[in-house]
Motif scaffolding. Structure first.
Motif, PDB file in Angstrom:
ATOM      1  N   THR A 153       7.046   6.744 -16.192  1.00  0.00           N
ATOM      2  CA  THR A 153       7.609   5.409 -16.415  1.00  0.00           C
ATOM      3  C   THR A 153       6.973   4.409 -15.461  1.00  0.00           C
ATOM      4  OG1 THR A 153       9.701   6.397 -17.097  1.00  0.00           O
ATOM      5  CG2 THR A 153       9.761   4.072 -16.459  1.00  0.00           C
ATOM      6  N   LEU A 154       6.827   4.817 -14.199  1.00  0.00           N
ATOM      7  CA  LEU A 154       6.217   3.928 -13.218  1.00  0.00           C
ATOM      8  C   LEU A 154       4.765   3.632 -13.572  1.00  0.00           C
ATOM      9  CD1 LEU A 154       6.462   2.386 -10.491  1.00  0.00           C
ATOM     10  CD2 LEU A 154       5.411   4.407  -9.471  1.00  0.00           C
ATOM     11  N   VAL A 155       4.019   4.628 -14.014  1.00  0.00           N
ATOM     12  CA  VAL A 155       2.608   4.424 -14.353  1.00  0.00           C
ATOM     13  C   VAL A 155       2.478   3.385 -15.466  1.00  0.00           C
ATOM     14  CG1 VAL A 155       0.555   5.526 -15.355  1.00  0.00           C
ATOM     15  CG2 VAL A 155       1.800   6.650 -13.498  1.00  0.00           C
ATOM     16  N   ARG A 156       3.322   3.467 -16.491  1.00  0.00           N
ATOM     17  CA  ARG A 156       3.281   2.469 -17.576  1.00  0.00           C
ATOM     18  C   ARG A 156       3.606   1.079 -17.046  1.00  0.00           C
ATOM     19  NH1 ARG A 156       5.819   6.721 -20.185  1.00  0.00           N
ATOM     20  NH2 ARG A 156       7.860   5.744 -20.050  1.00  0.00           N
ATOM     21  N   LEU A 157       4.620   0.991 -16.183  1.00  0.00           N
ATOM     22  CA  LEU A 157       5.006  -0.282 -15.580  1.00  0.00           C
ATOM     23  C   LEU A 157       3.847  -0.852 -14.751  1.00  0.00           C
ATOM     24  CD1 LEU A 157       7.153  -2.424 -14.733  1.00  0.00           C
ATOM     25  CD2 LEU A 157       7.851  -0.824 -12.937  1.00  0.00           C
ATOM     26  N   LEU A 158       3.227  -0.012 -13.937  1.00  0.00           N
ATOM     27  CA  LEU A 158       2.116  -0.475 -13.100  1.00  0.00           C
ATOM     28  C   LEU A 158       0.905  -0.865 -13.939  1.00  0.00           C
ATOM     29  CD1 LEU A 158       2.306   1.995 -10.075  1.00  0.00           C
ATOM     30  CD2 LEU A 158       3.180  -0.356 -10.223  1.00  0.00           C
ATOM     31  N   ASP A 159       0.677  -0.153 -15.033  1.00  0.00           N
ATOM     32  CA  ASP A 159      -0.428  -0.518 -15.934  1.00  0.00           C
ATOM     33  C   ASP A 159      -0.252  -1.963 -16.410  1.00  0.00           C
ATOM     34  OD1 ASP A 159      -1.631   1.988 -15.747  1.00  0.00           O
ATOM     35  OD2 ASP A 159      -0.873   2.695 -17.690  1.00  0.00           O
ATOM     36  N   ARG A 160       0.954  -2.305 -16.856  1.00  0.00           N
ATOM     37  CA  ARG A 160       1.225  -3.666 -17.345  1.00  0.00           C
ATOM     38  C   ARG A 160       1.119  -4.693 -16.216  1.00  0.00           C
ATOM     39  NH1 ARG A 160       4.981  -0.671 -20.050  1.00  0.00           N
ATOM     40  NH2 ARG A 160       6.705  -1.389 -18.780  1.00  0.00           N
ATOM     41  N   MET A 161       1.610  -4.321 -15.028  1.00  0.00           N
ATOM     42  CA  MET A 161       1.544  -5.242 -13.900  1.00  0.00           C
ATOM     43  C   MET A 161       0.093  -5.480 -13.461  1.00  0.00           C
ATOM     44  SD  MET A 161       4.885  -4.129 -11.652  1.00  0.00           S
ATOM     45  CE  MET A 161       4.731  -5.485 -10.475  1.00  0.00           C
ATOM     46  N   GLU A 162      -0.719  -4.441 -13.557  1.00  0.00           N
ATOM     47  CA  GLU A 162      -2.131  -4.579 -13.201  1.00  0.00           C
ATOM     48  C   GLU A 162      -2.847  -5.462 -14.231  1.00  0.00           C
ATOM     49  OE1 GLU A 162      -5.219  -1.634 -11.036  1.00  0.00           O
ATOM     50  OE2 GLU A 162      -4.359  -0.855 -12.914  1.00  0.00           O
TER      51      GLU A 162
ATOM     52  N   ASN B 286       0.802  -1.226   0.000  1.00  0.00           N
ATOM     53  CA  ASN B 286       0.000   0.000   0.000  1.00  0.00           C
ATOM     54  C   ASN B 286       0.837   1.278   0.000  1.00  0.00           C
ATOM     55  OD1 ASN B 286      -2.597  -1.217  -0.086  1.00  0.00           O
ATOM     56  ND2 ASN B 286      -2.320  -1.796   2.045  1.00  0.00           N
ATOM     57  N   MET B 287       1.862   1.290  -0.840  1.00  0.00           N
ATOM     58  CA  MET B 287       2.627   2.512  -1.051  1.00  0.00           C
ATOM     59  C   MET B 287       1.882   3.348  -2.078  1.00  0.00           C
ATOM     60  SD  MET B 287       6.500   1.029  -1.485  1.00  0.00           S
ATOM     61  CE  MET B 287       7.343   2.580  -1.363  1.00  0.00           C
ATOM     62  N   THR B 288       2.043   4.661  -1.989  1.00  0.00           N
ATOM     63  CA  THR B 288       1.488   5.485  -3.059  1.00  0.00           C
ATOM     64  C   THR B 288       2.389   5.339  -4.279  1.00  0.00           C
ATOM     65  OG1 THR B 288       2.749   7.483  -2.508  1.00  0.00           O
ATOM     66  CG2 THR B 288       0.600   7.202  -1.401  1.00  0.00           C
ATOM     67  N   GLN B 289       1.846   5.657  -5.434  1.00  0.00           N
ATOM     68  CA  GLN B 289       2.644   5.593  -6.661  1.00  0.00           C
ATOM     69  C   GLN B 289       3.839   6.534  -6.552  1.00  0.00           C
ATOM     70  OE1 GLN B 289      -0.911   4.375  -9.740  1.00  0.00           O
ATOM     71  NE2 GLN B 289       0.187   6.226 -10.149  1.00  0.00           N
ATOM     72  N   THR B 290       3.659   7.678  -5.916  1.00  0.00           N
ATOM     73  CA  THR B 290       4.757   8.642  -5.753  1.00  0.00           C
ATOM     74  C   THR B 290       5.864   8.049  -4.888  1.00  0.00           C
ATOM     75  OG1 THR B 290       3.197  10.464  -5.982  1.00  0.00           O
ATOM     76  CG2 THR B 290       5.326  10.981  -4.993  1.00  0.00           C
ATOM     77  N   GLU B 291       5.489   7.410  -3.770  1.00  0.00           N
ATOM     78  CA  GLU B 291       6.487   6.771  -2.898  1.00  0.00           C
ATOM     79  C   GLU B 291       7.234   5.673  -3.648  1.00  0.00           C
ATOM     80  OE1 GLU B 291       4.582   6.780   1.576  1.00  0.00           O
ATOM     81  OE2 GLU B 291       3.706   5.422   0.110  1.00  0.00           O
ATOM     82  N   LEU B 292       6.480   4.888  -4.402  1.00  0.00           N
ATOM     83  CA  LEU B 292       7.077   3.777  -5.148  1.00  0.00           C
ATOM     84  C   LEU B 292       8.038   4.296  -6.218  1.00  0.00           C
ATOM     85  CD1 LEU B 292       7.153   0.710  -5.356  1.00  0.00           C
ATOM     86  CD2 LEU B 292       5.147   0.830  -6.849  1.00  0.00           C
ATOM     87  N   ALA B 293       7.653   5.349  -6.914  1.00  0.00           N
ATOM     88  CA  ALA B 293       8.531   5.951  -7.924  1.00  0.00           C
ATOM     89  C   ALA B 293       9.835   6.420  -7.283  1.00  0.00           C
ATOM     90  CB  ALA B 293       7.829   7.113  -8.621  1.00  0.00           C
ATOM     91  N   TYR B 294       9.731   7.037  -6.115  1.00  0.00           N
ATOM     92  CA  TYR B 294      10.915   7.511  -5.398  1.00  0.00           C
ATOM     93  C   TYR B 294      11.802   6.330  -4.989  1.00  0.00           C
ATOM     94  CZ  TYR B 294      13.823   9.593  -1.793  1.00  0.00           C
ATOM     95  OH  TYR B 294      14.900   9.993  -1.039  1.00  0.00           O
ATOM     96  N   GLU B 295      11.185   5.294  -4.406  1.00  0.00           N
ATOM     97  CA  GLU B 295      11.935   4.110  -3.956  1.00  0.00           C
ATOM     98  C   GLU B 295      12.672   3.425  -5.106  1.00  0.00           C
ATOM     99  OE1 GLU B 295      12.157   2.347  -0.863  1.00  0.00           O
ATOM    100  OE2 GLU B 295      11.399   4.169   0.078  1.00  0.00           O
ATOM    101  N   LEU B 296      12.017   3.359  -6.266  1.00  0.00           N
ATOM    102  CA  LEU B 296      12.600   2.665  -7.416  1.00  0.00           C
ATOM    103  C   LEU B 296      13.453   3.583  -8.285  1.00  0.00           C
ATOM    104  CD1 LEU B 296       9.468   0.566  -8.457  1.00  0.00           C
ATOM    105  CD2 LEU B 296      11.519  -0.273  -7.296  1.00  0.00           C
ATOM    106  N   GLU B 297      13.475   4.874  -7.939  1.00  0.00           N
ATOM    107  CA  GLU B 297      14.210   5.882  -8.706  1.00  0.00           C
ATOM    108  C   GLU B 297      13.748   5.910 -10.160  1.00  0.00           C
ATOM    109  OE1 GLU B 297      18.332   4.947  -7.979  1.00  0.00           O
ATOM    110  OE2 GLU B 297      18.279   5.867  -5.996  1.00  0.00           O
ATOM    111  N   LEU B 298      12.408   5.939 -10.331  1.00  0.00           N
ATOM    112  CA  LEU B 298      11.801   6.007 -11.661  1.00  0.00           C
ATOM    113  C   LEU B 298      10.995   7.288 -11.794  1.00  0.00           C
ATOM    114  CD1 LEU B 298      10.370   2.370 -12.032  1.00  0.00           C
ATOM    115  CD2 LEU B 298      12.394   3.310 -13.155  1.00  0.00           C
ATOM    116  N   GLU B 299      10.917   7.777 -13.027  1.00  0.00           N
ATOM    117  CA  GLU B 299      10.038   8.909 -13.303  1.00  0.00           C
ATOM    118  C   GLU B 299       8.603   8.440 -13.125  1.00  0.00           C
ATOM    119  OE1 GLU B 299      10.916  12.088 -14.115  1.00  0.00           O
ATOM    120  OE2 GLU B 299      13.012  11.480 -13.824  1.00  0.00           O
ATOM    121  N   GLN B 300       7.730   9.351 -12.710  1.00  0.00           N
ATOM    122  CA  GLN B 300       6.329   9.015 -12.461  1.00  0.00           C
ATOM    123  C   GLN B 300       5.675   8.367 -13.694  1.00  0.00           C
ATOM    124  OE1 GLN B 300       5.099   9.663  -9.332  1.00  0.00           O
ATOM    125  NE2 GLN B 300       3.143   8.736  -9.767  1.00  0.00           N
TER     126      GLN B 300
END
Length: 151
Positions: A66-75, A50-64
């Motif tokens: 880029t993370l959204v596209r990655l999460l879309d595929r994972m979902e 239950n991390m926010t997308q912003t927290e997750l982007a920071y943790e993974l050192e990814l642009e927001q």
């Protein structure tokens, strides 16, 4: 040997080791049908659900984006679910699904095998000393990052 020569050699070896660890992990997860970014995301979400997308982007050192596209595929693959954050309507919380938890456990087993292989023959006291050195370097880097360069 001079301190600056040894320090330079240390940084060079550290960079090489970091790159090789990433390469070894990447080869193992891709051999099992996962991508490196997906595996890292699964791994991170096992540590904190239950991390926010912003927290997750920071943790993974990814642009927001880029993370959204990655999460879309994972979902789409049933690995994660996103739900609104009740504390902030603009934010989405990311959590693993049961299938995502299975995949994350698999990623963890790969990481455990690699770690065991990497540190074979390395004494625990050597590891503790290396951790101390790296923590000191991290603190020095934080001080360096706090220094503002005049315009």
């Amino acid at each position: 040997m001079k301190r600056d020569v040894v320090a330079s050699e240390f940084l060079e070896v550290l960079t090489k080791v970091s790159r090789r660890v990433r390469t070894a992990f990447n080869q193992q997860v891709t051999a099992h049908g996962l991508t490196y970014p997906r595996a890292r995301t699964l791994f991170r979400l096992t540590k904190k659900q239950n991390m926010t997308q912003t927290e997750l982007a920071y943790e993974l050192e990814l642009e927001q984006a880029t993370l959204v596209r990655l999460l879309d595929r994972m979902e789409e693959n049933g690995l994660i679910k996103r739900q609104p954050d009740l504390r902030d309507r603009r934010a989405k919380l990311v959590a693993l699904t049961p299938h995502g938890e299975e995949q994350a456990a698999f990623v963890r087993s790969i990481a455990d095998q690699i770690r065991d292989q990497i540190f074979e023959g390395v004494d625990i006291s050597e590891l503790q000393q290396a951790i101390s050195v790296l923590e000191r370097i991290t603190a020095n880097l934080a001080d360096l990052e706090d220094v503002h360069v005049p315009a």
